[in-house]
Write an enzyme that holds these catalytic residues in place. Sequence first.
Site, PDB file in Angstrom:
ATOM      1  N   HIS A  13       0.930  -1.213  -0.100  1.00 38.67           N
ATOM      2  CA  HIS A  13      -0.049   0.127   0.158  1.00 38.67           C
ATOM      3  C   HIS A  13       0.904   1.148  -0.130  1.00 38.67           C
ATOM      4  O   HIS A  13       1.923   1.155   0.561  1.00 38.67           O
ATOM      5  CB  HIS A  13      -1.110   0.051   1.308  1.00 38.67           C
ATOM      6  CG  HIS A  13      -2.047   1.035   1.117  1.00 38.67           C
ATOM      7  ND1 HIS A  13      -1.846   2.386   1.296  1.00 38.67           N
ATOM      8  CD2 HIS A  13      -3.284   0.858   0.559  1.00 38.67           C
ATOM      9  CE1 HIS A  13      -3.096   3.009   1.013  1.00 38.67           C
ATOM     10  NE2 HIS A  13      -3.853   2.155   0.804  1.00 38.67           N
TER      11      HIS A  13
ATOM     12  N   GLU B 294       0.960   3.928   1.717  1.00 34.87           N
ATOM     13  CA  GLU B 294       1.079   4.286   2.953  1.00 34.87           C
ATOM     14  C   GLU B 294       2.228   3.475   3.583  1.00 34.87           C
ATOM     15  O   GLU B 294       3.069   4.270   4.249  1.00 34.87           O
ATOM     16  CB  GLU B 294      -0.212   4.480   3.845  1.00 34.87           C
ATOM     17  CG  GLU B 294      -1.171   5.266   3.510  1.00 34.87           C
ATOM     18  CD  GLU B 294      -2.557   4.987   3.798  1.00 34.87           C
ATOM     19  OE1 GLU B 294      -2.960   4.055   4.453  1.00 34.87           O
ATOM     20  OE2 GLU B 294      -3.634   5.753   3.184  1.00 34.87           O
TER      21      GLU B 294
ATOM     22  N   GLU C 258      -3.930   2.421  -7.148  1.00 30.25           N
ATOM     23  CA  GLU C 258      -4.375   3.574  -6.416  1.00 30.25           C
ATOM     24  C   GLU C 258      -3.357   4.631  -6.455  1.00 30.25           C
ATOM     25  O   GLU C 258      -2.291   4.748  -6.013  1.00 30.25           O
ATOM     26  CB  GLU C 258      -4.036   3.037  -4.935  1.00 30.25           C
ATOM     27  CG  GLU C 258      -5.059   1.993  -4.550  1.00 30.25           C
ATOM     28  CD  GLU C 258      -5.405   1.629  -2.999  1.00 30.25           C
ATOM     29  OE1 GLU C 258      -6.457   1.779  -2.801  1.00 30.25           O
ATOM     30  OE2 GLU C 258      -4.592   1.782  -2.182  1.00 30.25           O
TER      31      GLU C 258
ATOM     32  N   GLY D 234      -8.120   9.397  -0.296  1.00 32.55           N
ATOM     33  CA  GLY D 234      -8.420  10.357   0.873  1.00 32.55           C
ATOM     34  C   GLY D 234      -8.361  11.673   0.684  1.00 32.55           C
ATOM     35  O   GLY D 234      -8.604  12.466   1.531  1.00 32.55           O
TER      36      GLY D 234
ATOM     37  N   SER E 121     -10.511   7.325  -3.220  1.00 26.77           N
ATOM     38  CA  SER E 121     -11.467   8.131  -3.262  1.00 26.77           C
ATOM     39  C   SER E 121     -12.953   7.554  -3.850  1.00 26.77           C
ATOM     40  O   SER E 121     -13.682   8.202  -4.445  1.00 26.77           O
ATOM     41  CB  SER E 121     -11.441   9.517  -3.570  1.00 26.77           C
ATOM     42  OG  SER E 121     -10.451  10.101  -2.729  1.00 26.77           O
TER      43      SER E 121
HETATM   44  P1  13P Z   1      -9.923   5.934   0.266  1.00 29.76           P
HETATM   45  O1  13P Z   1     -11.131   5.359  -0.198  1.00 29.76           O
HETATM   46  O2  13P Z   1     -10.255   6.578   1.507  1.00 29.76           O
HETATM   47  O3  13P Z   1      -9.260   7.061  -0.822  1.00 29.76           O
HETATM   48  O4  13P Z   1      -8.703   5.169   0.442  1.00 29.76           O
HETATM   49  C1  13P Z   1      -8.285   4.378  -0.544  1.00 29.76           C
HETATM   50  C2  13P Z   1      -7.243   3.490  -0.132  1.00 29.76           C
HETATM   51  O5  13P Z   1      -6.038   3.882   0.281  1.00 29.76           O
HETATM   52  C3  13P Z   1      -7.609   1.885  -0.178  1.00 29.76           C
HETATM   53  O6  13P Z   1      -6.478   1.156   0.071  1.00 29.76           O
END
Ligand code: 13P
Length: 239
Positions: free
Chosen positions: A89, A91, A159, A165, A198
């Site tokens: 991911h 993050e 993503e 987000g 999102s």
């Molecule tokens: P959001 O749907 O909150 O934008 O997050 C996407 C995400 O990182 C899913 O792994």
Amino acid sequence: MRRRIAAGNWKMNGVSADLREARAIAQAAQGLAVETLLGLPATLIMAARDMSVTLGGQDCHAEPKGAFTGDLSAPMLADAGAQFVIVGHSERRALHGETDAAVAAKARAAQAAGLTAVICIGETEAQYRGGATLEVLAAQLSGSLPAGATAESTIVAYEPVWAIGTGLTPTPDEIQAVHAFIRDRLPDRDIAVLYGGSVSPANAATIFSLADVDGGLVGGASLKAETFIPIMQALEDAR
Ligand code: 13P
């Protein structure tokens, strides 16, 4: 027929009181032909293991066990009731310095433990603005996907980092072009390619109507049944 998957990623959200949301999502999932996956915090997996939804973790270590304080292995997640794990991911790549090679090692560990690896890739805003999206994704794909990845063992999630987000998404044409590009580079063209960033009840139907989008990886909107079930339903109704 490719798999069609509505996947939730709860990230570092959710305590036992929130299992009622997972339960409501699982109940709705029972009536659908599409697959519903929930990437719960690892602390909740065991408590949700009897729910009628496919459970997963959000990261795993590349080793099956050992002196790695605070980490969780793929066999541990499988033992708790997980059937998949998210790896790479953005993050984790950004905040924990995970490289493509580290992500590939985690994906191999997941597969060795019998878990499906949900491998995430995506460009940053600067890369997007600089027109480097496809180049970045090609490198992430070749570096992060283990050799011999199959539609059963692997799911890819595209993503865009700048869409996570933020309420921003690429245009439908951009999403479709990127997904087609990704599919052309997969070792197995039947591997499901999910869009994440999102996704909401308002945009899900449009995104899921795209030819090379096989579902979504949903963050914020997956935390509540009231926002995730309409997204699951949009996938059910798409195409
Ligand atoms: P959001 O749907 O909150 O934008 O997050 C996407 C995400 O990182 C899913 O792994």
